[in-house]
Design a protein around this motif. Structure first.
Motif, mmCIF file in Angstrom:
data_model
loop_
_atom_site.group_PDB
_atom_site.id
_atom_site.type_symbol
_atom_site.label_atom_id
_atom_site.label_comp_id
_atom_site.label_asym_id
_atom_site.label_seq_id
_atom_site.Cartn_x
_atom_site.Cartn_y
_atom_site.Cartn_z
ATOM 1 N N VAL A 80 11.106 41.209 56.910
ATOM 2 C CA VAL A 80 11.898 40.765 55.910
ATOM 3 C C VAL A 80 12.954 42.009 55.927
ATOM 4 O O VAL A 80 12.568 42.904 55.507
ATOM 5 N N GLY A 81 14.163 41.603 56.263
ATOM 6 C CA GLY A 81 15.387 42.613 56.365
ATOM 7 C C GLY A 81 15.159 43.783 57.134
ATOM 8 O O GLY A 81 15.467 45.090 56.959
ATOM 9 N N GLY A 82 14.283 43.508 58.289
ATOM 10 C CA GLY A 82 13.963 44.511 59.374
ATOM 11 C C GLY A 82 12.510 45.282 59.094
ATOM 12 O O GLY A 82 12.305 46.002 59.711
ATOM 13 N N ALA A 83 12.072 45.173 57.860
ATOM 14 C CA ALA A 83 10.785 45.829 57.524
ATOM 15 C C ALA A 83 9.542 45.153 57.936
ATOM 16 O O ALA A 83 9.697 43.770 57.275
ATOM 17 N N GLY A 84 8.609 45.772 58.230
ATOM 18 C CA GLY A 84 7.347 45.025 58.548
ATOM 19 C C GLY A 84 6.581 44.668 57.273
ATOM 20 O O GLY A 84 6.564 45.560 56.510
ATOM 21 N N ILE A 85 5.795 43.555 57.065
ATOM 22 C CA ILE A 85 5.199 43.473 55.875
ATOM 23 C C ILE A 85 3.923 42.999 56.270
ATOM 24 O O ILE A 85 3.468 42.331 57.164
ATOM 25 N N ARG A 86 2.965 43.699 55.469
ATOM 26 C CA ARG A 86 1.474 43.326 55.713
ATOM 27 C C ARG A 86 0.976 42.048 54.991
ATOM 28 O O ARG A 86 1.303 41.880 54.040
ATOM 29 N N LEU A 87 0.482 41.458 55.942
ATOM 30 C CA LEU A 87 -0.055 40.091 55.508
ATOM 31 C C LEU A 87 -1.787 40.307 55.414
ATOM 32 O O LEU A 87 -2.457 40.658 56.159
ATOM 33 N N GLN A 88 -2.179 39.493 54.270
ATOM 34 C CA GLN A 88 -3.775 39.483 53.959
ATOM 35 C C GLN A 88 -4.104 38.034 53.907
ATOM 36 O O GLN A 88 -3.269 37.305 53.225
ATOM 37 N N ARG A 89 -5.371 37.561 54.256
ATOM 38 C CA ARG A 89 -5.849 36.230 53.956
ATOM 39 C C ARG A 89 -7.301 36.374 54.155
ATOM 40 O O ARG A 89 -7.698 37.086 54.916
ATOM 41 N N ASN A 90 -8.065 35.686 53.300
ATOM 42 C CA ASN A 90 -9.432 35.387 53.542
ATOM 43 C C ASN A 90 -9.882 34.273 54.424
ATOM 44 O O ASN A 90 -9.838 33.139 53.664
ATOM 45 N N ARG A 91 -9.853 34.212 55.660
ATOM 46 C CA ARG A 91 -10.353 32.783 56.271
ATOM 47 C C ARG A 91 -11.539 32.452 56.051
ATOM 48 O O ARG A 91 -11.750 31.343 56.347
ATOM 49 N N TRP A 92 -12.446 32.913 55.252
ATOM 50 C CA TRP A 92 -13.699 32.472 55.131
ATOM 51 C C TRP A 92 -13.839 32.135 53.570
ATOM 52 O O TRP A 92 -14.871 31.268 53.168
ATOM 53 N N ALA A 93 -12.911 32.033 52.929
ATOM 54 C CA ALA A 93 -12.832 31.766 51.327
ATOM 55 C C ALA A 93 -13.074 30.214 51.386
ATOM 56 O O ALA A 93 -12.546 29.283 52.321
ATOM 57 N N VAL A 162 10.987 30.381 55.935
ATOM 58 C CA VAL A 162 10.762 30.992 57.111
ATOM 59 C C VAL A 162 8.967 30.342 57.263
ATOM 60 O O VAL A 162 8.810 29.950 58.553
ATOM 61 N N MET A 163 8.519 30.126 56.188
ATOM 62 C CA MET A 163 7.170 29.560 56.201
ATOM 63 C C MET A 163 7.001 28.073 56.610
ATOM 64 O O MET A 163 6.271 27.375 57.233
ATOM 65 N N CYS A 164 8.228 27.382 56.357
ATOM 66 C CA CYS A 164 8.648 25.847 56.919
ATOM 67 C C CYS A 164 8.524 25.847 58.569
ATOM 68 O O CYS A 164 8.202 24.845 59.006
ATOM 69 N N GLY A 165 8.808 26.825 59.224
ATOM 70 C CA GLY A 165 8.659 26.923 60.451
ATOM 71 C C GLY A 165 7.198 27.856 61.103
ATOM 72 O O GLY A 165 7.331 28.348 62.217
ATOM 73 N N VAL A 166 6.389 27.934 60.001
ATOM 74 C CA VAL A 166 4.946 28.479 60.750
ATOM 75 C C VAL A 166 4.141 27.393 60.619
ATOM 76 O O VAL A 166 3.992 26.715 59.567
ATOM 77 N N ASN A 167 3.023 27.189 61.817
ATOM 78 C CA ASN A 167 1.838 26.489 61.363
ATOM 79 C C ASN A 167 0.843 27.089 60.245
ATOM 80 O O ASN A 167 0.437 27.978 60.827
ATOM 81 N N THR A 168 0.630 26.550 59.322
ATOM 82 C CA THR A 168 0.025 26.993 58.088
ATOM 83 C C THR A 168 -1.209 26.115 57.906
ATOM 84 O O THR A 168 -1.897 25.986 56.932
ATOM 85 N N ARG A 169 -1.846 25.516 58.813
ATOM 86 C CA ARG A 169 -3.112 24.627 58.862
ATOM 87 C C ARG A 169 -4.089 25.514 58.372
ATOM 88 O O ARG A 169 -5.235 24.880 57.432
ATOM 89 N N ASN A 170 -4.302 26.603 58.757
ATOM 90 C CA ASN A 170 -5.500 27.389 58.350
ATOM 91 C C ASN A 170 -5.496 27.698 56.803
ATOM 92 O O ASN A 170 -6.677 28.358 56.420
ATOM 93 N N LEU A 171 -4.586 27.334 56.094
ATOM 94 C CA LEU A 171 -4.859 27.667 54.594
ATOM 95 C C LEU A 171 -5.794 26.359 54.013
ATOM 96 O O LEU A 171 -5.996 26.719 52.746
ATOM 97 N N THR A 172 -5.969 25.581 54.649
ATOM 98 C CA THR A 172 -6.946 24.444 54.154
ATOM 99 C C THR A 172 -8.326 24.616 55.047
ATOM 100 O O THR A 172 -8.215 24.876 56.363
ATOM 101 N N ARG A 173 -9.430 24.320 54.471
ATOM 102 C CA ARG A 173 -10.653 24.121 55.309
ATOM 103 C C ARG A 173 -10.725 23.240 56.461
ATOM 104 O O ARG A 173 -10.885 23.701 57.668
ATOM 105 N N GLY A 174 -10.028 22.198 56.112
ATOM 106 C CA GLY A 174 -10.026 20.988 57.059
ATOM 107 C C GLY A 174 -9.043 21.575 58.354
ATOM 108 O O GLY A 174 -9.225 21.370 59.664
ATOM 109 N N GLY A 175 -8.044 22.177 58.102
ATOM 110 C CA GLY A 175 -6.991 22.460 58.636
ATOM 111 C C GLY A 175 -7.565 23.708 59.720
ATOM 112 O O GLY A 175 -7.240 23.916 61.016
ATOM 113 N N ALA A 176 -8.244 24.641 59.114
ATOM 114 C CA ALA A 176 -8.889 25.673 59.928
ATOM 115 C C ALA A 176 -10.009 25.070 60.824
ATOM 116 O O ALA A 176 -9.864 25.716 62.044
#
Length: 192
Positions: A80-93, A162-176
């Motif tokens: 965002v604005g040239g600065a890298g942003i750290r992303l975190q998620r719990n894929r096992w939740a 920007v998230m409209c152009g990202v595949n975010t299926r992994n945010l649901t268990r079925g999608g993962a």
């Protein structure tokens, strides 16, 4: 509470070789002016990049492992604005709230989470602001909507766009589960 809804139209540019095709959404975000989401704006091997540009929005991009035409959350990187942003998620939740993508941008904590079992309904949430995103329709009638609740600023709208152009299926268990089997089958094709 303030409430605004913006609609972005889907567009495609299929000129040239298929590896140069571009897709995305464009439209107006009211007082924030025009916005354009492009995916993949570039490809680096197995990674695709989605980018957002607009009149008043900070330059925002998301890079991740290619899943179709869009980058996925797997090995995702946000800028965002040239600065890298750290992303975190719990894929096992087990819950959608537990699987949310968490990030800290401009000193504010954000969560991007699934609001329904389908991969089309999501929400970007921070203190006092929620932006619900949804994708509707097929083909030429495809659209993305952003419903803003609260006093959002340009950074909030850039992140949601920007998230409209990202595949975010992994945010649901079925999608993962579907994404896992798809990656596994693709991996097996390598050995044939």
């Amino acid at each position: 509470m303030q409430r605004h809804t913006y609609t972005l139209d889907h567009w495609e540019d299929r000129s040239g070789h298929r590896t140069t095709w571009k897709f995305g959404y464009r439209g107006s975000l009211g007082e924030f002016g025009r916005v354009e989401v492009v995916y993949p704006v570039s490809r680096h091997g197995d990674r695709h990049v989605t980018a957002v540009s607009g009149d008043t929005l900070p330059a925002t991009s998301f890079s991740g492992w290619a899943y179709g035409r869009k980058p996925s959350l797997h090995l995702g990187q946000l800028s965002v604005g040239g600065a890298g942003i750290r992303l975190q998620r719990n894929r096992w939740a087990q819950t959608r709230a537990g699987r949310a993508l968490r990030m800290r941008v401009a000193g504010r904590e954000y969560r991007y989470l699934a609001t329904g079992s389908r991969h089309r309904d999501r929400a970007l949430v921070r203190d006092g602001v929620e932006i619900r995103t949804g994708r509707h329709g097929r083909g030429a009638r495809k659209k993305a909507t952003l419903t803003v609740l609260g006093p959002a600023d340009a950074t909030d709208l850039a992140l949601a766009s920007v998230m409209c152009g990202v595949n975010t299926r992994n945010l649901t268990r079925g999608g993962a589960v579907r994404a896992f089997f798809n990656r596994s089958l693709n991996w097996l094709e390598v050995f044939q």
